[in-house]
Scaffold this motif. Structure first.
Motif, PDB file in Angstrom:
ATOM      1  N   ARG A  77       0.850  -1.195   0.000  1.00 16.71           N
ATOM      2  CA  ARG A  77       0.000   0.000   0.000  1.00 16.71           C
ATOM      3  C   ARG A  77       0.884   1.243   0.000  1.00 16.71           C
ATOM      4  O   ARG A  77       2.049   1.193   0.349  1.00 16.71           O
ATOM      5  N   TYR A  78       0.297   2.359  -0.357  1.00 11.79           N
ATOM      6  CA  TYR A  78       1.057   3.610  -0.470  1.00 11.79           C
ATOM      7  C   TYR A  78       0.298   4.706   0.280  1.00 11.79           C
ATOM      8  O   TYR A  78      -0.307   5.579  -0.322  1.00 11.79           O
ATOM      9  N   PRO A  79       0.329   4.653   1.630  1.00 11.05           N
ATOM     10  CA  PRO A  79      -0.463   5.604   2.403  1.00 11.05           C
ATOM     11  C   PRO A  79       0.034   7.045   2.324  1.00 11.05           C
ATOM     12  O   PRO A  79      -0.716   7.966   2.604  1.00 11.05           O
ATOM     13  N   GLU A  80       1.268   7.239   1.932  1.00 13.56           N
ATOM     14  CA  GLU A  80       1.841   8.582   1.922  1.00 13.56           C
ATOM     15  C   GLU A  80       1.903   9.187   0.527  1.00 13.56           C
ATOM     16  O   GLU A  80       2.677  10.106   0.280  1.00 13.56           O
ATOM     17  N   ILE A  81       1.089   8.710  -0.385  1.00 14.57           N
ATOM     18  CA  ILE A  81       1.143   9.205  -1.759  1.00 14.57           C
ATOM     19  C   ILE A  81       0.848  10.708  -1.828  1.00 14.57           C
ATOM     20  O   ILE A  81       1.480  11.430  -2.598  1.00 14.57           O
ATOM     21  N   ALA A  82      -0.080  11.195  -1.022  1.00 14.36           N
ATOM     22  CA  ALA A  82      -0.408  12.622  -1.050  1.00 14.36           C
ATOM     23  C   ALA A  82       0.780  13.466  -0.588  1.00 14.36           C
ATOM     24  O   ALA A  82       1.015  14.558  -1.125  1.00 14.36           O
ATOM     25  N   LEU A  83       1.539  12.969   0.366  1.00  7.57           N
ATOM     26  CA  LEU A  83       2.728  13.676   0.832  1.00  7.57           C
ATOM     27  C   LEU A  83       3.765  13.775  -0.289  1.00  7.57           C
ATOM     28  O   LEU A  83       4.330  14.836  -0.543  1.00  7.57           O
ATOM     29  N   HIS A  84       3.977  12.668  -0.982  1.00 10.35           N
ATOM     30  CA  HIS A  84       4.936  12.662  -2.081  1.00 10.35           C
ATOM     31  C   HIS A  84       4.437  13.515  -3.242  1.00 10.35           C
ATOM     32  O   HIS A  84       5.224  14.152  -3.939  1.00 10.35           O
ATOM     33  N   LEU A  85       3.129  13.553  -3.440  1.00  8.29           N
ATOM     34  CA  LEU A  85       2.527  14.426  -4.450  1.00  8.29           C
ATOM     35  C   LEU A  85       2.839  15.886  -4.126  1.00  8.29           C
ATOM     36  O   LEU A  85       3.266  16.650  -5.000  1.00  8.29           O
ATOM     37  N   ARG A  86       2.633  16.275  -2.873  1.00  8.29           N
ATOM     38  CA  ARG A  86       2.926  17.663  -2.459  1.00  8.29           C
ATOM     39  C   ARG A  86       4.390  18.004  -2.680  1.00  8.29           C
ATOM     40  O   ARG A  86       4.718  19.092  -3.166  1.00  8.29           O
TER      41      ARG A  86
END
Length: 191
Positions: A77-86
């Motif tokens: 899973r990739y729970p931190e995708i939004a962080l990496h997006l930012r």
């Protein structure tokens, strides 16, 4: 901005080896650059680039390159995708304003791909809602499982089981504390 600066100062006082093991400081670095962006003051660009470089380094140290360590720990899973997006979005903006057009294009293209991964297909969401899951939980599960409904359902079931175990553990601990307290009180009363 003042609060974020105070946080950065507080983190600078901590043991550096300990700080390197968590992603709080890289997140703070990203938040600082986000504040610079909201101030709409281009004079912060050179500082913003430094903060983003530190953020990327810190996230790669704690999450692994391309979040590989994080995905391994999270069962793919990739729970931190939004962080990496930012992070990539901000890197793209800073690179653009610094005249690094190719770097900007690369960062923004990667950010766009992550943004598309976060979009929830109506059919998948409807299916989970029809199974009785709450919308917020269903969206989170789909985002963390790359929009795969079966994986999202597995995730939701796991989360429900974790919460049930946590409740049972909490009840058991409360009973142990009450029993211990009662023993202490009865021993105190015997004296």
């Amino acid at each position: 901005m003042e609060v974020v600066s105070l946080l950065q100062e507080a983190f600078s006082l901590c043991n550096q080896k300990l700080i390197e093991m968590v992603d709080n400081v890289p997140i703070l670095q990203i938040d600082m650059v986000w504040c610079y962006l909201m101030l709409r003051d281009i004079s912060w660009l050179s500082v913003a680039g430094v903060h983003l470089a530190k953020a990327r380094e810190g996230l790669e140290r704690s999450h692994g390159k391309e979040a590989s360590r994080l995905r391994l720990l999270q069962k793919g899973r990739y729970p931190e995708i939004a962080l990496h997006l930012r992070l990539e979005l901000l890197e793209g903006v800073v690179a653009y304003h610094s005249g690094q057009i190719e770097k900007s294009r690369k960062s923004l293209t990667s950010a766009q791909a992550k943004f598309l991964q976060l979009q929830i297909p109506d059919e998948a969401l409807s299916l989970l809602l029809s199974m009785g899951y709450k919308e917020r939980d269903a969206k989170r599960a789909l985002r963390m499982n790359n929009q795969v409904v079966e994986s999202a359902v597995d995730f939701l079931v796991e989360e429900k089981e974790k919460k049930a175990r946590q409740r049972e553990d909490d009840i058991r601990r409360r009973k142990e504390i009450i029993s211990l307290s009662e023993n202490i009180i009865s021993k105190a009363m015997e004296k």
